[in-house]
Design a protein around this motif. Structure first.
Motif, short mmCIF file in Angstrom:
data_model
loop_
_atom_site.label_atom_id
_atom_site.label_comp_id
_atom_site.label_asym_id
_atom_site.label_seq_id
_atom_site.Cartn_x
_atom_site.Cartn_y
_atom_site.Cartn_z
N HIS A 105 0.91 -1.14 -0.06
CA HIS A 105 -0.24 -0.15 -0.06
C HIS A 105 0.94 1.36 0.04
O HIS A 105 0.41 2.30 0.32
N LEU A 106 1.97 1.25 -0.40
CA LEU A 106 3.12 2.24 -0.51
C LEU A 106 3.02 2.88 -1.75
O LEU A 106 3.42 4.36 -1.76
N GLY A 107 2.72 2.15 -2.75
CA GLY A 107 2.63 2.93 -4.16
C GLY A 107 3.25 1.82 -5.06
O GLY A 107 2.55 0.71 -5.39
N THR A 108 4.30 2.11 -5.80
CA THR A 108 4.97 1.23 -6.62
C THR A 108 5.85 0.12 -6.05
O THR A 108 6.09 0.24 -4.96
N GLY A 109 6.07 -0.93 -6.83
CA GLY A 109 7.00 -1.90 -6.25
C GLY A 109 8.43 -1.32 -6.06
O GLY A 109 9.27 -1.91 -5.39
N GLU A 110 8.90 -0.23 -6.53
CA GLU A 110 10.06 0.39 -6.58
C GLU A 110 10.13 0.95 -5.02
O GLU A 110 11.15 0.71 -4.21
N ASP A 111 8.98 1.68 -4.57
CA ASP A 111 9.09 1.72 -3.07
C ASP A 111 9.12 0.67 -2.18
O ASP A 111 9.68 1.04 -1.12
N ALA A 112 8.62 -0.22 -2.33
CA ALA A 112 8.53 -1.52 -1.49
C ALA A 112 9.75 -2.14 -1.55
O ALA A 112 10.42 -2.40 -0.41
N THR A 113 10.55 -2.16 -2.67
CA THR A 113 12.08 -2.53 -2.56
C THR A 113 12.71 -1.53 -2.02
O THR A 113 13.87 -2.25 -1.11
N LYS A 114 12.66 -0.40 -1.93
CA LYS A 114 13.55 0.79 -1.09
C LYS A 114 13.30 0.37 0.27
O LYS A 114 14.31 0.79 1.09
N PHE A 115 11.83 0.25 0.58
CA PHE A 115 11.68 0.00 2.10
C PHE A 115 12.42 -1.28 2.76
O PHE A 115 12.82 -1.07 3.70
N PHE A 116 12.44 -2.26 1.87
CA PHE A 116 13.28 -3.23 2.27
C PHE A 116 14.48 -3.29 2.45
O PHE A 116 15.27 -3.88 3.23
N ASN A 117 15.20 -2.68 1.28
CA ASN A 117 16.82 -2.41 1.04
C ASN A 117 17.02 -1.57 2.30
O ASN A 117 18.50 -1.54 2.60
N ASN A 118 16.56 -0.57 2.60
CA ASN A 118 16.79 0.34 3.75
C ASN A 118 16.56 -0.03 5.19
O ASN A 118 17.23 0.73 6.09
N LEU A 119 15.67 -0.99 5.32
CA LEU A 119 15.56 -1.46 6.60
C LEU A 119 16.42 -1.84 7.58
O LEU A 119 16.44 -1.53 8.72
N CYS A 120 17.37 -2.71 6.78
CA CYS A 120 18.65 -3.35 7.55
C CYS A 120 19.86 -2.47 7.53
O CYS A 120 20.86 -3.13 7.99
N LYS A 121 19.86 -1.29 6.98
CA LYS A 121 21.10 -0.62 6.91
C LYS A 121 21.75 -0.20 8.30
O LYS A 121 20.84 0.19 9.04
#
Length: 195
Positions: A105-121
């Motif tokens: 529900h964030l928008g595009t698939g790119e937004d979800a990808t960024k969400f997960f890739n930034n979560l564990c930084k």
């Protein structure tokens, strides 16, 4: 571990888990045996995650709680790390969304990808604290095994569309008839006619 799209290519299905209370982050990998392995492959059972604007701060707080309290089991950090490993592109998000693992529900698939890739930084996770390390290892081993790779290539090349499947069947039947004729002529095998 391979990404979700690579695991799907290897014949692994993603199935949403409807966990009972207290098992919201339970993940399992089920591999079928013998003939069922050829037909069904393997399944990754992962609970459904709803992605809203509030999901990121919520998960970050849970990860911070894991990291700050030494007596706490690191389920949330392990789960976030697992999802980060599984998702590396929009294609992976699409695979998991289609399977019902992610409700974006964030928008595009790119937004979800960024969400997960930034979560564990900048999050530290010891191998001994990663509760899904064994599951990841088994799934990765399965996806890189010879049989899984062969079946994935066959599915992708010959069974991707109905026409490709029909062409494969016709080619296989033609080959079988030619091989049968060759064997009967070479070894002088006489097959009596059917009355």
């Amino acid at each position: 571990m391979s990404s979700a799209s690579d695991l799907k290519f290897a014949g692994i299905k993603f199935v949403p888990n409807r966990p009972p209370t207290g098992e919201e982050f339970k993940i399992s990998f089920n591999e079928y045996k013998c003939l069922s392995k050829i037909i069904y492959g393997a399944r990754f059972v992962i609970p459904t995650l709803f992605l809203y604007e509030s999901t990121e701060p919520f998960l970050r707080n849970l990860i911070a709680y894991d990291q700050c309290h030494p007596g706490v089991r690191r389920y949330f950090t392990s789960y976030a790390n697992f999802m980060d490993t599984l998702i590396s592109s929009d294609k992976d998000v699409h695979v998991l969304a289609k399977a019902g693992i992610i409700r974006n529900h964030l928008g595009t698939g790119e937004d979800a990808t960024k969400f997960f890739n930034n979560l564990c930084k900048e999050v530290f996770l010891k191998e001994s604290y990663n509760y899904f390390a064994e599951t990841i290892s088994v799934a990765d081993h399965y996806s890189k095994a010879f049989w899984s790779d062969l079946m994935a290539r066959l599915r992708h090349k010959y069974f991707a569309s109905p026409w490709a499947f029909k062409a494969f069947v016709v080619g296989f039947v033609t080959f079988a008839i030619a091989a049968f004729k060759f064997i009967t002529k070479t070894f002088h095998i006489h097959i009596p006619p059917y009355d």
